[in-house]
Design a protein around this motif. Sequence first.
Motif, short mmCIF file in Angstrom:
data_model
loop_
_atom_site.label_atom_id
_atom_site.label_comp_id
_atom_site.label_asym_id
_atom_site.label_seq_id
_atom_site.Cartn_x
_atom_site.Cartn_y
_atom_site.Cartn_z
N ILE A 8 0.82 -1.21 -0.02
CA ILE A 8 -0.04 -0.09 0.21
C ILE A 8 0.91 1.20 -0.01
O ILE A 8 1.74 1.32 0.86
N ILE A 9 0.64 2.04 -0.69
CA ILE A 9 1.39 3.37 -0.91
C ILE A 9 0.55 4.62 -0.89
O ILE A 9 -0.62 4.35 -1.10
N ALA A 10 1.02 5.73 -0.35
CA ALA A 10 0.34 6.82 -0.28
C ALA A 10 0.34 7.59 -1.91
O ALA A 10 1.34 7.68 -2.41
N TYR A 11 -0.73 7.94 -2.41
CA TYR A 11 -0.83 8.36 -3.51
C TYR A 11 -1.75 9.55 -3.81
O TYR A 11 -2.78 9.52 -3.43
N ASP A 12 -1.21 10.82 -4.50
CA ASP A 12 -2.02 11.62 -4.84
C ASP A 12 -2.40 11.97 -6.08
O ASP A 12 -1.77 12.34 -6.84
N TYR A 19 -3.31 12.85 0.16
CA TYR A 19 -2.96 11.62 -0.14
C TYR A 19 -3.81 10.55 0.26
O TYR A 19 -4.42 10.59 1.25
N LYS A 20 -4.08 9.59 -0.46
CA LYS A 20 -4.96 8.51 -0.31
C LYS A 20 -3.86 7.18 -0.22
O LYS A 20 -3.26 6.92 -1.20
N ALA A 21 -4.43 6.13 0.72
CA ALA A 21 -3.78 4.86 0.79
C ALA A 21 -4.24 3.92 -0.25
O ALA A 21 -5.66 3.82 -0.66
N VAL A 22 -3.34 3.42 -1.42
CA VAL A 22 -3.78 2.66 -2.52
C VAL A 22 -2.98 1.64 -2.62
O VAL A 22 -1.66 1.65 -2.28
N THR A 23 -3.49 0.69 -3.28
CA THR A 23 -2.54 -0.71 -3.54
C THR A 23 -1.69 -0.26 -4.65
O THR A 23 -2.04 0.34 -5.82
N ASP A 24 -0.37 -0.57 -4.77
CA ASP A 24 0.86 -0.18 -5.73
C ASP A 24 0.56 -1.16 -6.93
O ASP A 24 1.24 -2.26 -6.96
#
Length: 175
Positions: A8-12, A19-24
């Motif tokens: 899981i990565i932080a992605y804007d 930023y939201k936590a999303v699956t890489d």
Amino acid sequence: MYFENFPIIAYDSVGNGEYKAVTDLLRRVAIRSKVRSNTLVFDTYDVKQGETPEMLADKLYNDPELHWVILLINDITDRYHQWPMNNNQFIAYLNDKYSNVDATHHYEISQVSGDTTIKINIGTDNTEHSGASIVTNREYEEERQDELRKIRLLNPIYIDPFVSEYEKMIKESVI
């Protein structure tokens, strides 16, 4: 099951600092070349009419969720274009792609030296090769499907170590 191993990565996504936590989903792992070339680890298989990766995984590994192993081993990233179609899908595909499925797709000639059973695609103009064979759109697409049917399957005795190694590598890999 497949994506649960991805970090899981932080992605804007918008660029506004939220930023939201999303699956890489861009994380990739390749099969080691030593493993890929080891013929004792894999069996060759011709996919039968209507078989899906899930069906094969269930039959082979007793778990349809392991379909991703079959796709990964065969470098299949697009199961709609890299996996053989069933009859209905194939007919719909042909009719959608070609106005005349029995029209000439290209011409072929036999190789003249070495293995003379090998056919050489000479394109859509046979003026220089009057004895060239016609290959129709249908024949061309059927041959493509036959090639897609030839896959490799991981021997079931190696499935647990393979999955464990994959899970370890996907967590450690760096983009």
